[in-house]
Enzyme design. Structure first.
Site, short mmCIF file in Angstrom:
data_model
loop_
_atom_site.label_atom_id
_atom_site.label_comp_id
_atom_site.label_asym_id
_atom_site.label_seq_id
_atom_site.Cartn_x
_atom_site.Cartn_y
_atom_site.Cartn_z
N GLU A 1 -51.05 26.15 -38.66
CA GLU A 1 -51.28 24.80 -39.18
C GLU A 1 -51.84 24.01 -38.02
OE1 GLU A 1 -50.99 21.15 -39.71
OE2 GLU A 1 -48.83 21.28 -40.12
N GLU B 1 -60.57 15.83 -33.04
CA GLU B 1 -59.25 15.29 -33.35
C GLU B 1 -58.80 14.44 -32.16
OE1 GLU B 1 -55.69 17.96 -33.56
OE2 GLU B 1 -55.26 16.80 -35.37
N LYS C 1 -39.70 28.31 -31.02
CA LYS C 1 -40.06 27.74 -29.71
C LYS C 1 -40.54 26.31 -29.93
CE LYS C 1 -42.83 26.85 -26.76
NZ LYS C 1 -42.98 25.49 -26.19
N CYS D 1 -51.22 15.42 -37.83
CA CYS D 1 -52.35 16.32 -38.05
C CYS D 1 -53.20 15.84 -39.22
CB CYS D 1 -51.87 17.74 -38.26
SG CYS D 1 -50.55 17.87 -39.46
#
Ligand code: NAI
Ligand code: MG
Length: 487
Positions: free
Chosen positions: A259, A390, A184, A293
């Site tokens: 992750e 983040e 997906k 990331c």
């Protein structure tokens, strides 16, 4: 509508390209221009059921399970060749859909993709078990051995930043292990993964081994990860969505690897080669507009050199080339969406309200395109939101430190643990930092060096399990202990 370079904007289910059962579509855009690129099929729960059923059949009853490992390896090698042959094209499709600069995708992601598929092809013929002598038995009474078997149907949900790379990191180990897949892609960048899926079909994987359902997280992602016929879920994306996926997978106790995000520290000591360190540290967070990331978004610099580093940053940042992602010399592309741009801009505004100052950048170039100037902040302390969350944008906080113990403590004072960098010419200091920092990847005098053979994955809330390297296969295999009486 623009020519996307992808012939199919549909779902791939059981080897066939099909529309969503209710005909729903979702648009995808080029973030460099804001222009619509294509309407993609938008899967819902019924399409997910069909894709999972196809993957299930292909795993339980299809030729895939009986295929010799060498044949599986050959399919992967063919797939890798096709990725290499279509590297320019894949890079162009992906750069237009997700805004990551072309040069990064073409020169870094694409070679890593074909490398990884070949690396995993090598593993397909080496998934060995062990014979284990029983400790409490007459050694001639039993034969015990382990077998490593594929987990089954893998649901793989990926983000939009570097979509073809993310798709390959997921597909390669799953296919090498002998799993079947329902992938997906992110709704904001599905075109690259769709083209990759076309190449997988061309490589000759049997029908139902690779299925792709495009659509939103709510309508396609959520039913997929909660599906009772899925054996394993692999996710890359935000921590928040990661947590909801853990909750969804808990219902069936589905195996899970994640992750997730990061707030990676990057430390420059006073003995570092400053030219290399400053360029490397800026690259770690500002190139590819910080939508990575591993972004090294907390830059700790030894107090004795902070003036010098600041001056080097002030000189370097305005030279970073911003522009349409397909521009060959562009290093900072647009944010993926207006929403992402405003989110990042809010972090900068919030930091300024909390007392930070802008050292470089900070402007919001006008439309079209969701551009944001690379931004370096000073006057940030560890407790500020901008130093804790983040950001996923081209924003870095420059913070001074005084000694080694202090900077290691501050580097580790985060809920994340994905990556870390250190710049020093003192070998002992480099190793001490590398051992002490709580992160799954540590780079010394370099940053963002990835390799197909090297496991990548986070500590703490940055994730569970590894991508790439032999360890990536662990998420797609389970070992079975078989004991035979020789009586
Ligand atoms: P996301 O983590 O929500 O999306 C990643 C993937 O998960 C997409 O394919 C999405 O459709 C899917 N998804 C969303 N909700 C789901 C659910 N409930 N069940 C199953 N699948 C689901 O990230 P999104 O919404 O694109 O961005 C949100 C923020 O996350 C960004 O602003 C960014 O800060 C951060 N982010 C971090 C990433 C990382 O790798 N660290 C990657 C992407 C976004
Ligand atoms: Mg797009």
């Amino acid at each position: 509508m623009a020519d996307t370079g992808v012939s199919r904007h549909q779902l791939l289910i059981d080897g066939k390209w099909v529309d969503a059962v209710d005909g729903a579509t979702i648009a995808t855009y080029d973030p460099s221009t804001g222009r619509k690129l294509a309407d993609l099929a938008a899967a819902g729960p019924r399409d997910v059921d069909l894709a999972v059923a196809a993957a299930r059949r292909a795993f339980d009853d299809g030729p895939w399970r009986r295929m010799p490992a060498e044949a599986r390896a050959r399919l992967l090698l063919r797939f890798a060749d096709l990725i290499e042959e279509h590297a320019d094209e894949l890079a162009l499709i992906d750069t237009r859909d997700c805004g990551k600069p072309y040069a990064f995708i073409r020169d870094i992601d694409l070679p890593n993709m074909s490398d990884l598929v070949r690396y995993m092809a090598g593993w397909a013929t080496k998934l060995e078990g062990r014979t284990i002598p029983l400790s409490r038995q007459d050694p001639t009474a039993y034969l015990s051995y382990t077998r490593r078997q594929p987990v089954g149907v893998a649901a793989q949900v990926i983000p939009w930043n570097g979509a073809v790379l993310a798709a390959t990191w997921k597909l390669a180990p799953a296919l090498a292990a002998g799993c079947t897949v329902v992938l997906k892609p992110a709704e904001l960048a599905s075109l690259g993964p769709l083209r990759l899926a076309e190449l997988a079909v061309e490589a000759g994987f049997p029908d139902g081994v690779v299925n792709v359902v495009t659509g939103t997280g709510v309508d396609a992602g959520a039913p997929l990860v909660a599906h009772p016929k899925v054996d394993k879920v692999a996710f890359t994306g935000s921590v928040e969505t990661g947590k909801s996926i853990v909750a969804a997978a808990a219902g069936n106790l589905t195996k899970l690897t994640l992750e997730l995000g990061g707030k990676s520290p990057n430390v420059i000591y006073d003995d570092a080669d400053l030219d290399i360190a400053v360029d490397g540290a800026l690259g770690a967070v500002l190139y590819a507009q910080g939508e990575a990331c591993t972004a090294g978004s907390r830059l700790y610099v030894h107090r004795s050199i902070i003036g010098e580093v600041r001056a080097a940053i002030e000189a370097a940042v305005p030279k970073l080339r911003i522009g349409e992602s397909s521009g060959r010399d562009v290093v900072v592309g647009p944010m993926i969406s207006e929403q992402q741009r405003s989110k990042v801009a809010r972090y900068v505004d919030g930091a300024l309200e909390e007392g930070a100052e802008i050292i470089a950048g900070g402007a919001r170039p006008r439309d079209p395109g969701y551009f944001l100037e690379p931004t370096v902040l000073g006057g940030v302390h560890d407790g500020m939101t901008v130093a804790r969350e983040e950001i996923f944008g081209p924003v870095v906080s420059l913070m001074p430190f005084d000694d080694e113990a202090e900077v290691i403590r501050r580097a580790n004072d985060t809920t994340f643990g994905l990556a870390a960098g250190v710049w020093t010419t003192d070998i002992g200091r480099a190793h001490r930092f590398a051992h002490a920092v709580n992160a799954g990847a540590v780079w010394v005098n370099c940053y963002n060096v990835f390799d197909a053979a090297l496991p990548f994955g986070g500590f703490k809330q940055s994730g569970w399990g590894k991508e790439m390297g032999g360890e990536a296969l662990d998420g797609y295999l389970q070992s079975k202990a078989i004991t035979i009486s020789m009586a």
